[in-house]
Design a protein around this motif. Structure first.
Motif, short mmCIF file in Angstrom:
data_model
loop_
_atom_site.label_atom_id
_atom_site.label_comp_id
_atom_site.label_asym_id
_atom_site.label_seq_id
_atom_site.Cartn_x
_atom_site.Cartn_y
_atom_site.Cartn_z
N LEU A 187 0.86 -1.18 0.00
CA LEU A 187 0.00 0.00 0.00
C LEU A 187 0.89 1.23 0.00
O LEU A 187 1.58 1.52 0.98
CB LEU A 187 -0.92 -0.01 1.22
CG LEU A 187 -2.03 1.03 1.22
CD1 LEU A 187 -2.99 0.81 0.05
CD2 LEU A 187 -2.81 0.98 2.54
N TYR A 208 -4.46 8.16 4.01
CA TYR A 208 -3.67 6.94 4.08
C TYR A 208 -4.14 6.04 5.21
O TYR A 208 -4.29 4.82 5.03
CB TYR A 208 -2.18 7.26 4.26
CG TYR A 208 -1.32 6.01 4.16
CD1 TYR A 208 -1.05 5.44 2.92
CD2 TYR A 208 -0.82 5.39 5.30
CE1 TYR A 208 -0.28 4.30 2.83
CE2 TYR A 208 -0.05 4.25 5.20
CZ TYR A 208 0.21 3.70 3.96
OH TYR A 208 0.96 2.55 3.86
N GLU A 209 -4.39 6.60 6.38
CA GLU A 209 -4.80 5.79 7.52
C GLU A 209 -6.15 5.13 7.27
O GLU A 209 -6.37 3.98 7.68
CB GLU A 209 -4.86 6.66 8.78
CG GLU A 209 -3.50 7.08 9.30
CD GLU A 209 -2.61 5.91 9.68
OE1 GLU A 209 -3.16 4.89 10.17
OE2 GLU A 209 -1.39 5.99 9.50
N LEU A 252 -5.48 2.26 4.87
CA LEU A 252 -4.74 1.22 5.59
C LEU A 252 -5.67 0.41 6.49
O LEU A 252 -5.58 -0.83 6.55
CB LEU A 252 -3.63 1.86 6.41
CG LEU A 252 -2.75 0.92 7.22
CD1 LEU A 252 -2.02 -0.07 6.33
CD2 LEU A 252 -1.75 1.72 8.06
N TYR A 296 -6.56 -3.76 6.42
CA TYR A 296 -6.56 -4.72 7.52
C TYR A 296 -7.94 -5.36 7.72
O TYR A 296 -8.03 -6.54 8.07
CB TYR A 296 -6.11 -4.03 8.81
CG TYR A 296 -4.66 -3.59 8.78
CD1 TYR A 296 -3.69 -4.32 8.09
CD2 TYR A 296 -4.25 -2.43 9.44
CE1 TYR A 296 -2.37 -3.92 8.06
CE2 TYR A 296 -2.92 -2.02 9.41
CZ TYR A 296 -1.99 -2.78 8.72
OH TYR A 296 -0.67 -2.37 8.69
N THR A 310 3.65 -1.36 4.01
CA THR A 310 3.14 0.00 4.08
C THR A 310 4.31 0.95 3.83
O THR A 310 5.46 0.53 3.74
CB THR A 310 2.52 0.29 5.45
OG1 THR A 310 3.51 0.11 6.48
CG2 THR A 310 1.35 -0.68 5.72
#
Length: 289
Positions: free
Chosen positions: A232, A255-256, A259, A263, A271
């Protein structure tokens, strides 16, 4: 597989490159090598301590408007290199300590590259591509490639058309990636180095979170946990000349969020730190000659 009626990539131009005809990529009927290097910035499972033995080929079959390698992908640039010379390049990189041979944007030169891969090299061969590949072409590589490293850029057809002129990108890339995974199976390792398998890269684009979430959903729905790895990437770097939102970097919040979705889909992989979105990480591309 040859250059006389070129349908190596999904553009399927059908031109006779041996007669000097130019298709979408504009490339000739011999490989153009733009740069070779021990590349320390690939995924850790590939770069290891010695670096990937990267061979950057000139030209591209996709042509993304935001390409960081535009200096070499934007046209047919590089040193003309036949199969024997290419084999010598591979062997020299291995002698320097390369963990693998990393073929970067190779599709338009496969008739030159494939003979250079025989006999089999003593390190894995990585096929590093934009994902926009014909499944038929990928099938012809079975037994030659150890690790596939495709991008999966777009799930959104309009976005693919806008930024890469390829509205059929997702359906085409999805078929090609399924074939890649069929060939390699689950990742295989020698200590902490990957020796076989498929890593799917996804570059998050600013303002396009929904596209990223759809990509991760597709990967999660089509492959069992651990069957592929996902890289990613947050390294999008504005290259100039593009309108908002492509004139900025990806935010921490974007991004978070993506991400977290990775998951939630039980996907494993790699990452990137925010510092990766820096032009300093783009290789210098003086043309080999």
């Amino acid at each position: 597989m040859d250059y006389s009626n070129c349908e190596l990539c999904p553009r399927a131009c059908g031109v006779n490159r041996t007669a000097g005809e130019a298709g979408f990529c504009g490339c000739p009927d011999t490989a153009l090598v733009a740069k070779t290097m021990l590349h320390k910035w690939e995924e850790p499972a590939l770069a290891g301590s010695g670096g990937s033995g990267a061979v950057f080929f000139g030209g591209c079959t996709l042509g993304c408007k935001y390409c960081q390698n535009a200096a070499i992908s934007g046209g047919p640039v590089g040193a003309p290199t036949d199969s024997a010379m290419l084999r010598g390049i591979f062997e020299d990189l291995i002698a320097q300590g390369a963990e693998n041979i990393d073929l970067v944007t190779p599709t338009q030169y496969l008739p030159t590259i494939l003979p250079a891969l025989s006999p089999k090299l003593p390190v894995p061969v990585v096929y590093n591509c934009g994902g926009y590949e014909r499944a038929e072409t990928i099938r012809s590589l079975e037994g030659k490639i150890d690790i596939y490293l495709p991008d999966l850029k777009y799930a959104d057809e309009s976005l693919a058309a806008e930024l890469s002129g390829a509205a059929d990108y997702f359906a085409t890339a999805a078929d090609a990636i399924r074939e890649m995974v069929r060939q390699t199976g689950k990742p295989q390792w020698n200590a902490d180095k990957m020796v076989r398998g498929t890593i799917i890269r996804h570059l998050i684009l600013p303002g396009q979170m929904e596209n990223s979430l759809r990509i991760l959903d597709w990967i999660g729905e089509n492959f069992a946990p651990g069957e592929v790895l996902v890289s990613l990437m947050r390294q999008y770097t504005p290259m100039g000349g593009l309108p908002a939102p492509y004139d900025r970097r990806v935010t921490e919040e974007e991004y978070e969020a993506v991400l977290s979705w990775m998951y939630l889909n039980r996907l494993e992989g790699f990452t990137q730190e925010a510092a990766a979105a820096d032009a300093g990480f783009i290789p210098d591309f003086p043309i080999n000659g």
